[in-house]
Write a protein that holds these residues in place. Sequence first.
Motif, PDB file in Angstrom:
ATOM      1  N   PRO A   1       0.787  -1.245   0.000  1.00  0.00           N
ATOM      2  CA  PRO A   1       0.000   0.000   0.000  1.00  0.00           C
ATOM      3  C   PRO A   1       0.815   1.289   0.000  1.00  0.00           C
ATOM      4  CG  PRO A   1       0.224  -0.750   2.244  1.00  0.00           C
ATOM      5  CD  PRO A   1       1.019  -1.720   1.386  1.00  0.00           C
ATOM      6  N   TRP A   2       2.130   1.197  -0.227  1.00  0.00           N
ATOM      7  CA  TRP A   2       2.992   2.350   0.053  1.00  0.00           C
ATOM      8  C   TRP A   2       2.694   3.558  -0.819  1.00  0.00           C
ATOM      9  CZ3 TRP A   2       3.910   0.900   4.451  1.00  0.00           C
ATOM     10  CH2 TRP A   2       4.388  -0.372   4.770  1.00  0.00           C
ATOM     11  N   THR A   3       2.173   3.363  -2.012  1.00  0.00           N
ATOM     12  CA  THR A   3       1.906   4.529  -2.863  1.00  0.00           C
ATOM     13  C   THR A   3       0.866   5.439  -2.229  1.00  0.00           C
ATOM     14  OG1 THR A   3       2.498   3.375  -4.905  1.00  0.00           O
ATOM     15  CG2 THR A   3       1.041   5.284  -5.111  1.00  0.00           C
ATOM     16  N   TYR A   4      -0.269   4.891  -1.836  1.00  0.00           N
ATOM     17  CA  TYR A   4      -1.314   5.784  -1.320  1.00  0.00           C
ATOM     18  C   TYR A   4      -1.021   6.232   0.103  1.00  0.00           C
ATOM     19  CZ  TYR A   4      -4.219   2.822   1.837  1.00  0.00           C
ATOM     20  OH  TYR A   4      -4.718   2.084   2.879  1.00  0.00           O
ATOM     21  N   LEU A   5      -0.290   5.426   0.894  1.00  0.00           N
ATOM     22  CA  LEU A   5       0.057   5.869   2.240  1.00  0.00           C
ATOM     23  C   LEU A   5       1.036   7.038   2.197  1.00  0.00           C
ATOM     24  CD1 LEU A   5       0.367   2.457   4.137  1.00  0.00           C
ATOM     25  CD2 LEU A   5      -1.526   4.103   4.197  1.00  0.00           C
ATOM     26  N   HIS A   6       2.036   6.958   1.321  1.00  0.00           N
ATOM     27  CA  HIS A   6       2.949   8.097   1.177  1.00  0.00           C
ATOM     28  C   HIS A   6       2.224   9.306   0.588  1.00  0.00           C
ATOM     29  CE1 HIS A   6       6.829   6.611   2.479  1.00  0.00           C
ATOM     30  NE2 HIS A   6       6.631   5.479   1.835  1.00  0.00           N
ATOM     31  N   ALA A   7       1.226   9.078  -0.230  1.00  0.00           N
ATOM     32  CA  ALA A   7       0.452  10.200  -0.764  1.00  0.00           C
ATOM     33  C   ALA A   7      -0.251  10.948   0.361  1.00  0.00           C
ATOM     34  CB  ALA A   7      -0.563   9.696  -1.790  1.00  0.00           C
ATOM     35  N   CYS A   8      -0.837  10.208   1.296  1.00  0.00           N
ATOM     36  CA  CYS A   8      -1.573  10.834   2.397  1.00  0.00           C
ATOM     37  C   CYS A   8      -0.651  11.572   3.360  1.00  0.00           C
ATOM     38  CB  CYS A   8      -2.345   9.770   3.173  1.00  0.00           C
ATOM     39  SG  CYS A   8      -3.628   8.927   2.215  1.00  0.00           S
ATOM     40  N   LYS A   9       0.578  11.137   3.428  1.00  0.00           N
ATOM     41  CA  LYS A   9       1.505  11.730   4.396  1.00  0.00           C
ATOM     42  C   LYS A   9       2.532  12.643   3.709  1.00  0.00           C
ATOM     43  CE  LYS A   9       4.637   9.096   6.579  1.00  0.00           C
ATOM     44  NZ  LYS A   9       5.955   9.795   6.555  1.00  0.00           N
ATOM     45  N   ASP A  10       3.376  12.076   2.875  1.00  0.00           N
ATOM     46  CA  ASP A  10       4.547  12.800   2.397  1.00  0.00           C
ATOM     47  C   ASP A  10       4.288  13.648   1.162  1.00  0.00           C
ATOM     48  OD1 ASP A  10       6.246  11.550   4.416  1.00  0.00           O
ATOM     49  OD2 ASP A  10       5.796   9.733   3.289  1.00  0.00           O
ATOM     50  N   TYR A  11       3.610  13.109   0.161  1.00  0.00           N
ATOM     51  CA  TYR A  11       3.360  13.913  -1.040  1.00  0.00           C
ATOM     52  C   TYR A  11       2.455  15.094  -0.702  1.00  0.00           C
ATOM     53  CZ  TYR A  11       5.061   9.551  -3.054  1.00  0.00           C
ATOM     54  OH  TYR A  11       5.801   8.428  -3.331  1.00  0.00           O
ATOM     55  N   SER A  12       1.557  14.909   0.268  1.00  0.00           N
ATOM     56  CA  SER A  12       0.698  16.015   0.703  1.00  0.00           C
ATOM     57  C   SER A  12       1.486  17.061   1.477  1.00  0.00           C
ATOM     58  CB  SER A  12      -0.440  15.478   1.576  1.00  0.00           C
ATOM     59  OG  SER A  12      -1.253  14.572   0.860  1.00  0.00           O
ATOM     60  N   ASP A  13       2.295  16.608   2.419  1.00  0.00           N
ATOM     61  CA  ASP A  13       3.073  17.553   3.219  1.00  0.00           C
ATOM     62  C   ASP A  13       4.077  18.322   2.378  1.00  0.00           C
ATOM     63  OD1 ASP A  13       1.921  17.306   5.672  1.00  0.00           O
ATOM     64  OD2 ASP A  13       3.600  16.290   6.647  1.00  0.00           O
ATOM     65  N   MET A  14       4.755  17.637   1.467  1.00  0.00           N
ATOM     66  CA  MET A  14       5.836  18.284   0.725  1.00  0.00           C
ATOM     67  C   MET A  14       5.336  19.438  -0.137  1.00  0.00           C
ATOM     68  SD  MET A  14       8.651  16.984   1.682  1.00  0.00           S
ATOM     69  CE  MET A  14       9.905  17.235   0.424  1.00  0.00           C
ATOM     70  N   ILE A  15       4.203  19.260  -0.795  1.00  0.00           N
ATOM     71  CA  ILE A  15       3.687  20.358  -1.624  1.00  0.00           C
ATOM     72  C   ILE A  15       3.100  21.449  -0.741  1.00  0.00           C
ATOM     73  CG2 ILE A  15       1.369  19.416  -2.004  1.00  0.00           C
ATOM     74  CD1 ILE A  15       3.632  21.305  -4.530  1.00  0.00           C
ATOM     75  N   ALA A  16       2.549  21.071   0.428  1.00  0.00           N
ATOM     76  CA  ALA A  16       1.963  22.067   1.321  1.00  0.00           C
ATOM     77  C   ALA A  16       3.013  23.061   1.813  1.00  0.00           C
ATOM     78  CB  ALA A  16       1.292  21.380   2.510  1.00  0.00           C
ATOM     79  N   HIS A  17       4.225  22.600   2.064  1.00  0.00           N
ATOM     80  CA  HIS A  17       5.274  23.510   2.528  1.00  0.00           C
ATOM     81  C   HIS A  17       5.606  24.562   1.469  1.00  0.00           C
ATOM     82  CE1 HIS A  17       6.252  21.773   6.401  1.00  0.00           C
ATOM     83  NE2 HIS A  17       6.247  20.563   5.869  1.00  0.00           N
ATOM     84  N   TYR A  18       5.567  24.181   0.210  1.00  0.00           N
ATOM     85  CA  TYR A  18       5.798  25.168  -0.854  1.00  0.00           C
ATOM     86  C   TYR A  18       4.594  26.087  -1.014  1.00  0.00           C
ATOM     87  CZ  TYR A  18      10.253  23.295  -2.405  1.00  0.00           C
ATOM     88  OH  TYR A  18      11.570  22.921  -2.474  1.00  0.00           O
ATOM     89  N   GLU A  19       3.405  25.553  -0.858  1.00  0.00           N
ATOM     90  CA  GLU A  19       2.209  26.398  -0.926  1.00  0.00           C
ATOM     91  C   GLU A  19       2.227  27.458   0.177  1.00  0.00           C
ATOM     92  OE1 GLU A  19      -1.020  23.171  -2.719  1.00  0.00           O
ATOM     93  OE2 GLU A  19      -0.611  23.238  -0.567  1.00  0.00           O
ATOM     94  N   GLU A  20       2.745  27.100   1.340  1.00  0.00           N
ATOM     95  CA  GLU A  20       2.746  28.008   2.486  1.00  0.00           C
ATOM     96  C   GLU A  20       3.939  28.962   2.489  1.00  0.00           C
ATOM     97  OE1 GLU A  20       2.577  25.372   5.810  1.00  0.00           O
ATOM     98  OE2 GLU A  20       0.561  24.635   5.307  1.00  0.00           O
ATOM     99  N   ASN A  21       4.906  28.736   1.604  1.00  0.00           N
ATOM    100  CA  ASN A  21       6.094  29.601   1.528  1.00  0.00           C
ATOM    101  C   ASN A  21       6.235  30.113   0.104  1.00  0.00           C
ATOM    102  OD1 ASN A  21       7.725  29.293   4.258  1.00  0.00           O
ATOM    103  ND2 ASN A  21       6.944  27.253   3.746  1.00  0.00           N
ATOM    104  N   PRO A  22       5.557  31.205  -0.247  1.00  0.00           N
ATOM    105  CA  PRO A  22       5.500  31.673  -1.638  1.00  0.00           C
ATOM    106  C   PRO A  22       6.860  32.000  -2.255  1.00  0.00           C
ATOM    107  CG  PRO A  22       3.855  32.786  -0.286  1.00  0.00           C
ATOM    108  CD  PRO A  22       4.735  32.035   0.650  1.00  0.00           C
ATOM    109  N   LEU A  23       7.876  32.300  -1.450  1.00  0.00           N
ATOM    110  CA  LEU A  23       9.197  32.638  -1.992  1.00  0.00           C
ATOM    111  C   LEU A  23      10.080  31.411  -2.225  1.00  0.00           C
ATOM    112  CD1 LEU A  23      10.056  35.820   0.116  1.00  0.00           C
ATOM    113  CD2 LEU A  23       9.090  35.698  -2.185  1.00  0.00           C
ATOM    114  N   ALA A  24       9.631  30.254  -1.746  1.00  0.00           N
ATOM    115  CA  ALA A  24      10.430  29.044  -1.902  1.00  0.00           C
ATOM    116  C   ALA A  24      10.359  28.545  -3.342  1.00  0.00           C
ATOM    117  CB  ALA A  24       9.944  27.956  -0.953  1.00  0.00           C
TER     118      ALA A  24
END
Length: 567
Positions: free
Chosen positions: A30-53
């Motif tokens: 199940p690693w694809t969807y579990l990493h999607a819920c945790k890591d792929y979501s978090d990683m893009i969120a950090h860029y969304e929250e930091n407009p200069l990054a």
Amino acid sequence: MPPARALHVIFCWHMHQPDYRDADGVYVLPWTYLHACKDYSDMIAHYEENPLARGVFNCVPILIEQLEDYTAQFQSGQFRDPLLIALAMENLKALPNEQRHFLLEQCFRLDPEHMLNPFPDYRRLYDIYQLMLEDVKEMSDYLSVQYLADLLVWYHLAWTGETVRRGSPFLRSLFAKGHGFSQEDRQQLVHFLGELIGGLIPRYRALAETGRIEISTTPYYHPIGPLLLDFHAAREAVTDAQLPDCLAYPGGAERARWHIDQAQQSYLQRFGMPTQGMWPAEGGVSAAFVEMLGNAGVRWTASGEGVLTHSLLLSDDDSGPRGRAEYLYRPYQLPGKGPVLFFRDDALSDAIGFDYKTWSGHDAVTDFIHKLESIWRQTEHEANPVVSVILDGENAWEYYPYNGYYFLSELYKSLANHPHIQMCTFSDFIHNHPNDVRVIPRLAAGSWVYGSFSTWIGDAAKNRAWDLLCTAKQDVDQHRGQFSGEQQAKIFEQLGRCEGSDWFWWFGDYNPSDSVRDFDHLYRLNLRKLYTLMQLPAPDTLNNPISHGGGAAEAGGSMRRSHTEGH
């Protein structure tokens, strides 16, 4: 306005999962969807929250294909993943005993320090499981339906990202409830996860369209391209490497081009523009493979620091560079033409991947920036020095407190506002500083792991796996002409799955036995399916495990250090 002389810092987060589906399209892992819920979501969120990054996300095509497949499953309600089937099941009493046993094993596969111990209700479920270990199959029959319901919910809660939890009152309510989860709780959780996964690719695409991130790709099923072209490439870094019995992978150049072409078509379809860059699987390069990338129109590629040092040692200049600052922090290009080559700072990349997980977020960021400032001072001879920090984008974070939330949040903010640092992408750097590319006379074959291919070839089990694949490819070549074009396409697609790097990564006694077992089993399943598509009996050798594992590799074996000394 950028500083007069900036240290350009490029983060490239490599996002990859192999195809976990069996011959019937059922997800074995199940690693694809579990990493999607945790890591792929978090990683893009950090860029969304930091407009200069700014940064690069390398998304392997087979990963994107699986995310789309999961999205379709959530939309239809027809799941092909055992975990999701159980989570969505209306009546868990109907769950067969075999599936109960599977859940007990699967739902504690995570890092206990950061994903289980912080939650007393989840830990209680684990303690009960420990009492049953003497005979799990017999004792599990005594478990209540409520235990299974709570176990399923907690496992999925543990696999949600920190930004996801902070942004969802629904998830916070489940964490607060802690136990006694109802069938309605489970249904709402299924709906929530479906929305989360379905929104991922649009979120990445939205930031790419505004230039805040660059999305690159990898040959489709993540094969080690240089080894497809020539097994002897392994001996450029390890001169006495043992090679498979088969002298060469049959038709390897054609297969390498197939993976490149398929990746480019997939990228255009998903992101609406041609890809500019291609991270080769595991940073695996050779002169012949880089030339192939250039012929396909790839503008940039990248590899590990060890490959660069080996390449410079092969040059005709006997004096050679004296220090890393004299050669590492600039892009290169082979004579004549081809993609621009970037090389990762192994020490900085490994610090994030392995070392900072035990530090406080603030201290880790302070140390990282101190190292970058030191590089900025050491590269005064460069008008536009560039540091490439390239690493796995998903597997490190479960070993960090709060999934790396505090580290990543402070890191991006600190870098984006630093007076001497400019965050950018590979394509940005090439566009803005075309005259800073240096010629490298020769390119040594190797990867980002040890600067060699020893992680994928040379070990007896790895070589055995290559010989099984070579035999299968010989059978494909012998029988392909008797099939229609449509059937040939299916055969080549299945062959591509078997050519992925992950199978060879896991073979070897230094890896954990449960992971080796899983990947060994799935690799042989894929080879069997290839023979089924060719309407041929599978060799008896596919009934026997290739490797058993038994080691205790760092990060569960999912990542490797580069073995380069730090600053």
